[in-house]
Write a protein that holds these residues in place. Structure first.
Motif, PDB file in Angstrom:
ATOM      1  N   HIS A   7       0.655  -1.130   0.042  1.00 49.12           N
ATOM      2  CA  HIS A   7      -0.213   0.288   0.004  1.00 49.12           C
ATOM      3  C   HIS A   7       0.945   1.444  -0.372  1.00 49.12           C
ATOM      4  O   HIS A   7       1.761   1.464   0.994  1.00 49.12           O
ATOM      5  CB  HIS A   7      -0.885  -0.167   1.524  1.00 49.12           C
ATOM      6  CG  HIS A   7      -2.325   1.079   1.561  1.00 49.12           C
ATOM      7  ND1 HIS A   7      -2.626   1.611   0.589  1.00 49.12           N
ATOM      8  CD2 HIS A   7      -1.655   2.577   2.783  1.00 49.12           C
ATOM      9  CE1 HIS A   7      -3.522   2.876   0.598  1.00 49.12           C
ATOM     10  NE2 HIS A   7      -2.707   3.304   1.769  1.00 49.12           N
ATOM     11  N   VAL A   8       0.883   2.527  -1.223  1.00 47.00           N
ATOM     12  CA  VAL A   8       1.474   3.139  -0.890  1.00 47.00           C
ATOM     13  C   VAL A   8       0.200   4.522  -0.434  1.00 47.00           C
ATOM     14  O   VAL A   8      -0.710   4.755  -1.059  1.00 47.00           O
ATOM     15  CB  VAL A   8       1.996   3.813  -1.952  1.00 47.00           C
ATOM     16  CG1 VAL A   8       2.883   4.608  -2.852  1.00 47.00           C
ATOM     17  CG2 VAL A   8       2.591   2.230  -2.867  1.00 47.00           C
ATOM     18  N   GLN A   9       0.902   5.193   0.121  1.00 43.29           N
ATOM     19  CA  GLN A   9       0.405   6.996   0.612  1.00 43.29           C
ATOM     20  C   GLN A   9       0.363   8.108  -0.453  1.00 43.29           C
ATOM     21  O   GLN A   9       1.879   7.483  -0.744  1.00 43.29           O
ATOM     22  CB  GLN A   9       0.933   7.026   1.719  1.00 43.29           C
ATOM     23  CG  GLN A   9       0.145   8.176   2.722  1.00 43.29           C
ATOM     24  CD  GLN A   9      -1.662   7.675   2.494  1.00 43.29           C
ATOM     25  OE1 GLN A   9      -1.950   6.671   3.607  1.00 43.29           O
ATOM     26  NE2 GLN A   9      -2.293   8.992   2.464  1.00 43.29           N
ATOM     27  N   PHE A  10      -0.304   8.675  -0.586  1.00 42.89           N
ATOM     28  CA  PHE A  10       0.200   9.709  -1.100  1.00 42.89           C
ATOM     29  C   PHE A  10      -0.037  11.005  -0.746  1.00 42.89           C
ATOM     30  O   PHE A  10      -1.644  11.144   0.180  1.00 42.89           O
ATOM     31  CB  PHE A  10      -0.287   9.997  -2.949  1.00 42.89           C
ATOM     32  CG  PHE A  10       0.556   9.013  -3.290  1.00 42.89           C
ATOM     33  CD1 PHE A  10       1.058   8.601  -4.482  1.00 42.89           C
ATOM     34  CD2 PHE A  10      -0.901   7.998  -3.990  1.00 42.89           C
ATOM     35  CE1 PHE A  10       1.712   8.464  -5.530  1.00 42.89           C
ATOM     36  CE2 PHE A  10       0.445   6.920  -4.543  1.00 42.89           C
ATOM     37  CZ  PHE A  10       1.518   6.955  -5.497  1.00 42.89           C
ATOM     38  N   ALA A  11       0.353  11.913  -1.119  1.00 40.97           N
ATOM     39  CA  ALA A  11      -0.202  13.420  -0.348  1.00 40.97           C
ATOM     40  C   ALA A  11      -0.186  14.490  -1.550  1.00 40.97           C
ATOM     41  O   ALA A  11       0.800  14.177  -1.701  1.00 40.97           O
ATOM     42  CB  ALA A  11       0.703  13.915   0.568  1.00 40.97           C
ATOM     43  N   GLU A  24       5.926  21.016  -5.421  1.00 44.02           N
ATOM     44  CA  GLU A  24       4.944  22.084  -6.690  1.00 44.02           C
ATOM     45  C   GLU A  24       3.630  22.377  -5.681  1.00 44.02           C
ATOM     46  O   GLU A  24       2.643  20.847  -5.064  1.00 44.02           O
ATOM     47  CB  GLU A  24       5.369  21.283  -7.660  1.00 44.02           C
ATOM     48  CG  GLU A  24       6.030  21.451  -8.797  1.00 44.02           C
ATOM     49  CD  GLU A  24       5.895  21.190 -10.112  1.00 44.02           C
ATOM     50  OE1 GLU A  24       4.899  20.450 -11.163  1.00 44.02           O
ATOM     51  OE2 GLU A  24       6.751  20.210 -10.771  1.00 44.02           O
ATOM     52  N   LEU A  25       3.153  23.198  -5.704  1.00 47.96           N
ATOM     53  CA  LEU A  25       1.629  23.367  -4.799  1.00 47.96           C
ATOM     54  C   LEU A  25       0.589  22.895  -5.824  1.00 47.96           C
ATOM     55  O   LEU A  25       0.547  22.863  -7.236  1.00 47.96           O
ATOM     56  CB  LEU A  25       1.304  25.120  -5.157  1.00 47.96           C
ATOM     57  CG  LEU A  25      -0.302  25.160  -4.617  1.00 47.96           C
ATOM     58  CD1 LEU A  25       0.433  25.207  -2.268  1.00 47.96           C
ATOM     59  CD2 LEU A  25      -0.356  26.733  -4.065  1.00 47.96           C
ATOM     60  N   GLY A  26      -0.267  21.817  -5.236  1.00 49.28           N
ATOM     61  CA  GLY A  26      -0.905  21.392  -5.867  1.00 49.28           C
ATOM     62  C   GLY A  26      -0.476  20.387  -6.635  1.00 49.28           C
ATOM     63  O   GLY A  26      -1.487  19.002  -7.242  1.00 49.28           O
ATOM     64  N   LYS A  27       0.411  19.582  -6.056  1.00 45.87           N
ATOM     65  CA  LYS A  27       0.647  17.909  -6.625  1.00 45.87           C
ATOM     66  C   LYS A  27       0.740  16.666  -5.644  1.00 45.87           C
ATOM     67  O   LYS A  27       0.954  17.244  -4.938  1.00 45.87           O
ATOM     68  CB  LYS A  27       2.282  18.475  -7.042  1.00 45.87           C
ATOM     69  CG  LYS A  27       2.959  17.348  -8.334  1.00 45.87           C
ATOM     70  CD  LYS A  27       4.303  17.322  -8.731  1.00 45.87           C
ATOM     71  CE  LYS A  27       4.400  16.522  -9.152  1.00 45.87           C
ATOM     72  NZ  LYS A  27       6.093  16.312 -10.234  1.00 45.87           N
ATOM     73  N   LEU A  28       0.599  15.960  -6.362  1.00 50.32           N
ATOM     74  CA  LEU A  28       0.886  14.981  -5.874  1.00 50.32           C
ATOM     75  C   LEU A  28       1.636  14.435  -5.620  1.00 50.32           C
ATOM     76  O   LEU A  28       3.002  13.947  -6.354  1.00 50.32           O
ATOM     77  CB  LEU A  28       0.155  13.494  -6.562  1.00 50.32           C
ATOM     78  CG  LEU A  28      -1.759  13.754  -6.094  1.00 50.32           C
ATOM     79  CD1 LEU A  28      -1.939  12.432  -6.880  1.00 50.32           C
ATOM     80  CD2 LEU A  28      -2.640  13.662  -4.967  1.00 50.32           C
ATOM     81  N   TYR A  29       2.480  13.585  -4.232  1.00 51.18           N
ATOM     82  CA  TYR A  29       3.729  13.131  -3.623  1.00 51.18           C
ATOM     83  C   TYR A  29       3.687  11.873  -3.226  1.00 51.18           C
ATOM     84  O   TYR A  29       2.614  11.670  -2.444  1.00 51.18           O
ATOM     85  CB  TYR A  29       4.389  13.785  -2.795  1.00 51.18           C
ATOM     86  CG  TYR A  29       5.013  15.460  -3.526  1.00 51.18           C
ATOM     87  CD1 TYR A  29       6.381  15.464  -4.153  1.00 51.18           C
ATOM     88  CD2 TYR A  29       4.194  16.337  -3.544  1.00 51.18           C
ATOM     89  CE1 TYR A  29       6.376  16.613  -5.178  1.00 51.18           C
ATOM     90  CE2 TYR A  29       5.148  17.521  -4.701  1.00 51.18           C
ATOM     91  CZ  TYR A  29       5.801  17.769  -5.731  1.00 51.18           C
ATOM     92  OH  TYR A  29       6.540  18.834  -6.199  1.00 51.18           O
ATOM     93  N   ARG A  30       4.184  10.698  -2.981  1.00 48.35           N
ATOM     94  CA  ARG A  30       4.246   9.243  -2.687  1.00 48.35           C
ATOM     95  C   ARG A  30       5.094   9.800  -1.958  1.00 48.35           C
ATOM     96  O   ARG A  30       6.660  10.903  -1.123  1.00 48.35           O
ATOM     97  CB  ARG A  30       5.256   8.897  -3.477  1.00 48.35           C
ATOM     98  CG  ARG A  30       5.210   7.643  -3.045  1.00 48.35           C
ATOM     99  CD  ARG A  30       6.595   6.374  -3.719  1.00 48.35           C
ATOM    100  NE  ARG A  30       6.073   5.150  -3.199  1.00 48.35           N
ATOM    101  CZ  ARG A  30       6.370   3.650  -3.624  1.00 48.35           C
ATOM    102  NH1 ARG A  30       7.308   4.455  -5.161  1.00 48.35           N
ATOM    103  NH2 ARG A  30       6.493   2.802  -3.099  1.00 48.35           N
ATOM    104  N   VAL A  31       4.376   9.488   0.010  1.00 46.86           N
ATOM    105  CA  VAL A  31       4.873   9.603   0.884  1.00 46.86           C
ATOM    106  C   VAL A  31       5.903   7.575   1.051  1.00 46.86           C
ATOM    107  O   VAL A  31       5.225   7.117   0.898  1.00 46.86           O
ATOM    108  CB  VAL A  31       3.454   9.060   1.795  1.00 46.86           C
ATOM    109  CG1 VAL A  31       4.104   9.251   2.934  1.00 46.86           C
ATOM    110  CG2 VAL A  31       3.051  10.525   1.605  1.00 46.86           C
ATOM    111  N   VAL A  32       7.182   8.793   2.021  1.00 50.86           N
ATOM    112  CA  VAL A  32       7.997   7.724   2.157  1.00 50.86           C
ATOM    113  C   VAL A  32       7.668   7.092   3.970  1.00 50.86           C
ATOM    114  O   VAL A  32       8.343   8.562   4.587  1.00 50.86           O
ATOM    115  CB  VAL A  32       9.363   7.532   1.881  1.00 50.86           C
ATOM    116  CG1 VAL A  32      10.228   6.951   2.515  1.00 50.86           C
ATOM    117  CG2 VAL A  32       9.361   7.915   0.563  1.00 50.86           C
TER     118      VAL A  32
END
Length: 78
Positions: A7-11, A24-32
């Motif tokens: 399971h991968v979390q995104f923010a 980048e404002l409004g961009k999805l990032y992968r959470v570690v």
């Protein structure tokens, strides 16, 4: 869910003040996952450098996405 899948979390970035080159404002990032960062109010993400760094949690909104969306995002980020 397949036990081989992780399971991968995104923010979603809500605030990139002072980190315009890294976030980048409004961009999805992968959470570690990082328990130490969590304890101190930080969220570790893979930023624009391609490396993972910890930023203040309030800069992001954690998202719960359907598995198919997570997998599509992972493929797109590869």
């Amino acid at each position: 869910m397949d036990t081989n899948e992780i399971h991968v979390q995104f923010a979603l970035c809500l605030d990139n003040t002072d980190y315009e080159a890294s976030l980048e404002l409004g961009k999805l990032y992968r959470v570690v996952a990082d328990e130490q960062a969590d304890k101190h109010g930080y969220l570790r993400v893979i930023d624009e450098s391609g490396d993972d760094y910890a930023y203040q949690t309030e800069r992001f909104h954690l998202l719960t996405l359907p598995e198919t969306v997570e997998q599509t995002l992972l493929l797109a980020m590869a």
